[in-house]
Design an enzyme around this catalytic site. Structure first.
Site, PDB file in Angstrom:
ATOM      1  N   LYS A 188      -2.635 -11.947  -9.076  1.00 17.81           N
ATOM      2  CA  LYS A 188      -3.988 -12.346  -8.573  1.00 17.81           C
ATOM      3  C   LYS A 188      -5.192 -11.653  -9.170  1.00 17.81           C
ATOM      4  O   LYS A 188      -5.094 -10.601  -9.529  1.00 17.81           O
ATOM      5  CB  LYS A 188      -4.010 -12.396  -7.134  1.00 17.81           C
ATOM      6  CG  LYS A 188      -3.993 -11.352  -6.531  1.00 17.81           C
ATOM      7  CD  LYS A 188      -4.443 -11.281  -4.911  1.00 17.81           C
ATOM      8  CE  LYS A 188      -4.552  -9.852  -4.606  1.00 17.81           C
ATOM      9  NZ  LYS A 188      -5.267  -9.599  -3.083  1.00 17.81           N
TER      10      LYS A 188
ATOM     11  N   LYS B  60      -9.761  -6.416  -7.052  1.00 14.96           N
ATOM     12  CA  LYS B  60     -10.386  -5.115  -7.454  1.00 14.96           C
ATOM     13  C   LYS B  60      -9.785  -4.264  -7.875  1.00 14.96           C
ATOM     14  O   LYS B  60     -10.153  -3.468  -8.915  1.00 14.96           O
ATOM     15  CB  LYS B  60     -11.070  -4.813  -6.060  1.00 14.96           C
ATOM     16  CG  LYS B  60     -12.141  -5.862  -5.735  1.00 14.96           C
ATOM     17  CD  LYS B  60     -13.041  -5.377  -4.364  1.00 14.96           C
ATOM     18  CE  LYS B  60     -13.233  -6.375  -3.303  1.00 14.96           C
ATOM     19  NZ  LYS B  60     -13.523  -6.068  -2.132  1.00 14.96           N
TER      20      LYS B  60
ATOM     21  N   LYS C 241       0.788  -1.362   0.271  1.00  8.78           N
ATOM     22  CA  LYS C 241      -0.097   0.102  -0.021  1.00  8.78           C
ATOM     23  C   LYS C 241       0.861   1.284   0.064  1.00  8.78           C
ATOM     24  O   LYS C 241       0.579   2.157  -0.585  1.00  8.78           O
ATOM     25  CB  LYS C 241      -1.069  -0.044   1.171  1.00  8.78           C
ATOM     26  CG  LYS C 241      -2.099  -0.863   0.990  1.00  8.78           C
ATOM     27  CD  LYS C 241      -3.255  -0.371  -0.109  1.00  8.78           C
ATOM     28  CE  LYS C 241      -4.271  -1.441  -0.233  1.00  8.78           C
ATOM     29  NZ  LYS C 241      -4.181  -2.694  -0.191  1.00  8.78           N
TER      30      LYS C 241
HETATM   31  P1  TYM Z   1     -10.725  -8.566   1.009  1.00  9.45           P
HETATM   32  O1  TYM Z   1     -11.807  -7.540   1.157  1.00  9.45           O
HETATM   33  O2  TYM Z   1      -9.533  -8.255   0.047  1.00  9.45           O
HETATM   34  O3  TYM Z   1     -10.932  -9.877   0.277  1.00  9.45           O
HETATM   35  C1  TYM Z   1     -12.016 -10.481   0.800  1.00  9.45           C
HETATM   36  C2  TYM Z   1     -11.635 -12.251   0.638  1.00  9.45           C
HETATM   37  O4  TYM Z   1     -11.540 -12.821  -0.906  1.00  9.45           O
HETATM   38  C3  TYM Z   1     -10.272 -13.361  -0.723  1.00  9.45           C
HETATM   39  N1  TYM Z   1      -9.718 -13.048  -2.219  1.00  9.45           N
HETATM   40  C4  TYM Z   1      -9.160 -13.889  -2.827  1.00  9.45           C
HETATM   41  N2  TYM Z   1      -9.019 -15.378  -2.867  1.00  9.45           N
HETATM   42  C5  TYM Z   1      -8.548 -15.984  -3.684  1.00  9.45           C
HETATM   43  N3  TYM Z   1      -7.873 -15.606  -4.976  1.00  9.45           N
HETATM   44  C6  TYM Z   1      -8.014 -14.044  -5.031  1.00  9.45           C
HETATM   45  N4  TYM Z   1      -7.719 -13.521  -6.297  1.00  9.45           N
HETATM   46  C7  TYM Z   1      -8.677 -13.371  -4.167  1.00  9.45           C
HETATM   47  N5  TYM Z   1      -8.912 -11.953  -3.868  1.00  9.45           N
HETATM   48  C8  TYM Z   1      -9.452 -11.752  -2.604  1.00  9.45           C
HETATM   49  C9  TYM Z   1      -9.401 -12.742   0.313  1.00  9.45           C
HETATM   50  O5  TYM Z   1      -8.384 -13.701   0.692  1.00  9.45           O
HETATM   51  C10 TYM Z   1     -10.500 -12.520   1.410  1.00  9.45           C
HETATM   52  O6  TYM Z   1     -10.705 -13.756   2.254  1.00  9.45           O
HETATM   53  N6  TYM Z   1      -8.545  -8.010   5.420  1.00  9.45           N
HETATM   54  C11 TYM Z   1      -9.499  -8.670   4.594  1.00  9.45           C
HETATM   55  C12 TYM Z   1     -10.859  -8.514   4.973  1.00  9.45           C
HETATM   56  C13 TYM Z   1     -11.003  -8.748   6.744  1.00  9.45           C
HETATM   57  C14 TYM Z   1     -11.147  -9.979   7.383  1.00  9.45           C
HETATM   58  C15 TYM Z   1     -11.051  -9.508   8.807  1.00  9.45           C
HETATM   59  C16 TYM Z   1     -11.043 -11.277   6.884  1.00  9.45           C
HETATM   60  C17 TYM Z   1     -11.033  -7.615   7.634  1.00  9.45           C
HETATM   61  N7  TYM Z   1     -11.262  -8.305   8.763  1.00  9.45           N
HETATM   62  C18 TYM Z   1     -11.201 -10.830   9.482  1.00  9.45           C
HETATM   63  C19 TYM Z   1     -11.234 -12.182   7.996  1.00  9.45           C
HETATM   64  C20 TYM Z   1     -11.227 -12.177   9.294  1.00  9.45           C
HETATM   65  C21 TYM Z   1      -9.541  -8.355   3.281  1.00  9.45           C
HETATM   66  O7  TYM Z   1      -9.087  -7.292   2.809  1.00  9.45           O
HETATM   67  O8  TYM Z   1     -10.030  -8.994   2.189  1.00  9.45           O
END
Ligand code: TYM
Length: 329
Positions: free
Chosen positions: A194, A197, A111
């Site tokens: 990967k 978004k 970031k």
């Molecule tokens: P975020 O919002 O970036 O993504 C949400 C979930 O999607 C998964 N993900 C993927 N899995 C496989 N391949 C991909 N290309 C891919 N892109 C995204 C992420 O691994 C995630 O599971 N920090 C977290 C959100 C969060 C969270 C938490 C998760 C906040 N608090 C507590 C679990 C427990 C995040 O940014 O995910």
């Protein structure tokens, strides 16, 4: 029953990576566990602080959760900012989190590269807030994609540290979870990396048929194998990775054989891929469009969810404060 917690940031529509890395597992886990699934709107502020979009984004994810099959009767579905106990635990945890370890986090370093003009303290302490999300319900299982492994590792460290500082066996060490397999990473359609978004390489659950087909047909490949059984280039390997997840083993074998015999036509592979993705996403898309207009239903879901989540969160917070030495007069 084990306690499961996971969330997705409200920063845009959900893509195939979110679905296979996270949401599909949420749905599969909800009947056998005590599940808390939330929308991480506070986390979204580290990168997307936009008052005009905040609520819209939360609503979109909520509709997508429900459309994908999350059942409010089985899971506690809530919005992170509806549970003030989370930021309070985050504050307390931060007293035992070191700036050095936060600065070494891969996602933070990324970031810093991506938004050098806005390296805010929320970005730095992102892992503490995520740990608070998980620890506030004393979760043991966290369904996430591979990119969240390091954050989860930090959560385990913070849990152990809390226990050791205060000489208690209070917080469990949560493990990441993926249904039946290792953590997964869905690649993008643009050849490398990967699906993400902010990468512009996504297939979204909400994509209509035409858009989705177009995206898949335009995905990056190569000039084709020149000799039998040659190794695959990264872009082609990526398409096979997605095929393995969305198609049947027979289909995968068919295209593997074509590839190994230098007979593959990438156009055919892409057509099949689009077809099999659509089988999954189109029914979800229809339900999203339905639910999106049902404000009353969504309001009920998050209201009940917030109540249940707060009950569980308040208990943990009370106990944590007691362990730390807070006493009421
Ligand atoms: P975020 O919002 O970036 O993504 C949400 C979930 O999607 C998964 N993900 C993927 N899995 C496989 N391949 C991909 N290309 C891919 N892109 C995204 C992420 O691994 C995630 O599971 N920090 C977290 C959100 C969060 C969270 C938490 C998760 C906040 N608090 C507590 C679990 C427990 C995040 O940014 O995910």
């Amino acid at each position: 029953k084990e306690t499961v917690v996971s969330g997705i940031r409200s920063t845009g529509n959900l893509h195939l990576g979110n679905y296979y890395g996270a949401l599909r597992n949420f749905v599969k886990m909800q009947y056998e566990n005590n599940c808390f699934f939330f929308i991480a709107d506070l986390h979204s502020l580290t990168t997307h602080p936009d008052p005009a979009l905040l609520h819209v984004n939360v609503k979109n994810i909520l509709a997508e959760y429900l459309a994908a099959g999350l059942d409010p009767e089985a899971s506690t579905i809530f919005i992170q900012s509806d549970v003030p106990e989370i930021p309070e635990l985050y504050l307390l945890l931060n007293m035992h989190v070191y700036v050095g370890e936060l600065e070494r986090t891969v996602s933070f370093k990324e970031k810093v590269r991506k938004q050098p003009e806005n390296v805010n303290a929320g970005l730095l302490t992102y892992p503490t807030l995520m740990a608070a999300d998980i620890m506030i319900h004393k979760a043991t299982k966290v369904p996430v994609g591979k990119d969240q492994e390091q954050h989860l590792e930090m959560t385990r460290r913070f849990s152990r540290r809390f226990n050791s500082i205060y000489g208690v066996e209070y917080f469990p060490e949560p493990a990441s979870y993926n249904f039946g397999a290792e953590s997964i990473k869905i690649p993008g359609l643009n050849g490398t990396g990967k699906m993400g978004k902010s990468e512009g390489n996504c297939v979204y659950l909400i994509d209509d048929e035409k858009t989705l087909r177009k995206k898949v047909m335009r995905s990056v490949t190569d000039e084709g194998p020149q000799v039998p059984n040659s190794p695959k280039s990264e872009p082609v390997e990526n398409l096979f990775t997605i095929l393995k997840i969305v198609s049947t083993p027979d289909t995968v074998e068919y295209f593997e054989e074509k590839y190994n015999n230098c007979e593959i036509r990438y156009g055919d592979l892409k057509k099949q891929l689009a077809e099999d993705i659509l089988k999954v996403t189109l029914p979800i898309r229809e339900r999203i469009l339905d639910i999106q207009n049902n404000d009353e239903y969504m309001r009920k879901v998050v209201k009940a969810g917030a109540e249940k989540a707060r009950e569980s969160a308040a208990k943990t917070l009370r106990e944590v404060k007691e362990i730390m030495g807070f006493k009421s007069f």
